[in-house]
Write a protein that holds these residues in place. Structure first.
Motif, PDB file in Angstrom:
ATOM      1  N   GLY A  15       0.811  -1.228   0.000  1.00 15.47           N
ATOM      2  CA  GLY A  15       0.000   0.000   0.000  1.00 15.47           C
ATOM      3  C   GLY A  15       0.835   1.265   0.000  1.00 15.47           C
ATOM      4  O   GLY A  15       0.489   2.243  -0.667  1.00 15.47           O
ATOM      5  N   VAL A  16       1.940   1.248   0.744  1.00 17.44           N
ATOM      6  CA  VAL A  16       2.802   2.432   0.805  1.00 17.44           C
ATOM      7  C   VAL A  16       3.520   2.618  -0.540  1.00 17.44           C
ATOM      8  O   VAL A  16       3.611   3.726  -1.068  1.00 17.44           O
ATOM      9  N   SER A  75      -1.780   6.446   2.118  1.00 17.04           N
ATOM     10  CA  SER A  75      -2.205   5.039   2.091  1.00 17.04           C
ATOM     11  C   SER A  75      -3.137   4.682   3.245  1.00 17.04           C
ATOM     12  O   SER A  75      -3.964   3.790   3.110  1.00 17.04           O
ATOM     13  N   CYS A  98      -4.724   2.660   0.647  1.00 16.14           N
ATOM     14  CA  CYS A  98      -4.440   1.249   0.382  1.00 16.14           C
ATOM     15  C   CYS A  98      -5.772   0.500   0.188  1.00 16.14           C
ATOM     16  O   CYS A  98      -6.707   0.688   0.975  1.00 16.14           O
ATOM     17  N   PHE A 100      -6.655  -2.324   1.000  1.00 10.40           N
ATOM     18  CA  PHE A 100      -7.048  -3.075   2.202  1.00 10.40           C
ATOM     19  C   PHE A 100      -7.767  -2.168   3.200  1.00 10.40           C
ATOM     20  O   PHE A 100      -8.654  -2.601   3.924  1.00 10.40           O
ATOM     21  N   THR A 176      -2.864  -2.737  11.121  1.00  7.99           N
ATOM     22  CA  THR A 176      -1.584  -3.116  11.724  1.00  7.99           C
ATOM     23  C   THR A 176      -1.749  -3.648  13.152  1.00  7.99           C
ATOM     24  O   THR A 176      -0.771  -3.798  13.870  1.00  7.99           O
ATOM     25  N   ALA A 205       1.212  -7.723   6.129  1.00 10.53           N
ATOM     26  CA  ALA A 205       2.520  -7.158   5.747  1.00 10.53           C
ATOM     27  C   ALA A 205       3.434  -6.955   6.957  1.00 10.53           C
ATOM     28  O   ALA A 205       4.608  -7.327   6.919  1.00 10.53           O
ATOM     29  N   THR A 206       2.871  -6.416   8.028  1.00 12.30           N
ATOM     30  CA  THR A 206       3.700  -6.120   9.205  1.00 12.30           C
ATOM     31  C   THR A 206       4.175  -7.423   9.855  1.00 12.30           C
ATOM     32  O   THR A 206       5.354  -7.568  10.188  1.00 12.30           O
TER      33      THR A 206
END
Ligand code: F3S
Length: 292
Positions: A15-16, A75, A98, A100, A176, A205-206
């Motif tokens: 997303g970033v 994002s 993003c 998501f 997150t 992702a994290t």
């Protein structure tokens, strides 16, 4: 020669990367370009964009002064009210939220319109959570920990007007948020017998970045974590790596590298926080390769 292992998940998440790429693409097209807040928490990237004429909007006053051009959002998304404010300027609005996060906006918008109570599991001061709250048609409850979950359960339980049969609760999470903590909170809400519809909107992702960093650090003789000084996700990565590898270093760029090779290092690991651009990771990689 030591083996250098750079984490595949180091640096920008999907997303970033998408948001930053969008800004560079819009720069190519020309015209005044604005970002609604800094596009990412990385001074070098923001400074580079400024040199290319991208202006960061930091206040409503600035926003109301805009006539034309392109405004790009970040994002982690914005609220409906902010979205309307941006569109009211008449500028072209490019939504770099993003996908998501956008999905969470849609869930909250639709389910609150259908009469469900919205609960967001996350930190209410986080811009992503503020943005999500802004898509609900009804008041939202934000829960960050198990104590708050118990409090919330108690309030609903003691509310005489409440009918458990009919009280539908739609729960989403900040992307997150920690998955284990999320499960604990859901368990508390569910045991009260409400009709809880839980949407696990945590982004992997994290977690993937942390798991990979841990795996590399556990094998490495030296571990390098690249990230901004004020980046909390980078600090967390450092903490995870340090537990596995005593020789873990936290740096912003290759200039902070101050390693003195002992000569017997076999594996040097590298990872980076979510707002570290690829070129900074590659520079570090190149310098490490020259030293070992
Ligand atoms: Fe999107 Fe996940 Fe990154 S929600 S902004 S890909 S951390």
């Amino acid at each position: 020669m030591a083996e250098i292992i750079t984490a595949k998940s180091a640096g920008f998440c999907f997303g970033v990367k998408r948001a930053v790429d969008t800004v560079y693409e819009e720069v190519e097209k020309g015209g005044p370009i604005y970002t609604y807040g800094p596009i990412i928490h990385n001074e070098e990237v923001v400074a580079d964009l400024e040199r290319r004429g991208v202006h960061v909007i930091t206040s409503d006053d600035e926003l109301s002064g805009i006539r034309g051009g392109t405004i790009i959002t970040r994002s982690h998304g914005i609220s409906r009210e902010e979205d309307e404010k941006l569109r009211a300027t008449g500028a072209k609005c490019v939504d770099a939220t993003c996908p998501f996060v956008k999905r969470i906006h849609r869930i909250v918008e639709e389910n609150s319109a259908a009469g469900e109570k919205i609960v967001i599991i996350g930190n209410q001061d986080h811009p992503e959570v503020k943005g999500i709250m802004g898509w609900s048609h009804t008041p939202v409850t934000v829960i960050e920990n198990t104590e708050q979950a118990r409090e919330f359960a108690k309030i609903i339980e003691n509310d005489p007007s409440d009918n458990k049969e009919r009280q539908n609760i739609c729960v989403v999470s900040q992307t997150t948020f920690n998955a284990n903590k999320f499960e604990e909170i859901i368990a508390i809400l569910s045991e009260k017998g409400y009709n809880v519809r839980c949407m696990n909107t945590i982004c992997n992702a994290t977690h993937e970045r942390q798991a990979e960093a841990k795996a590399i650090a556990s094998r490495a003789d030296i571990m390098i974590v690249i990230g901004g000084r004020s980046s909390s996700n980078s600090a967390k990565l450092y903490e995870i790596c340090k537990r596995e590898c005593a020789n873990t270093y936290f740096i912003q760029t290759w200039r902070d590298l101050n390693l003195s090779p002992a000569g017997n290092e076999q594996i040097i690991g590298i990872t980076a926080g979510a707002s570290t651009p690829k070129n900074i990771i590659e520079e570090v990689q190149n310098h490490v390769r020259a030293d070992f």
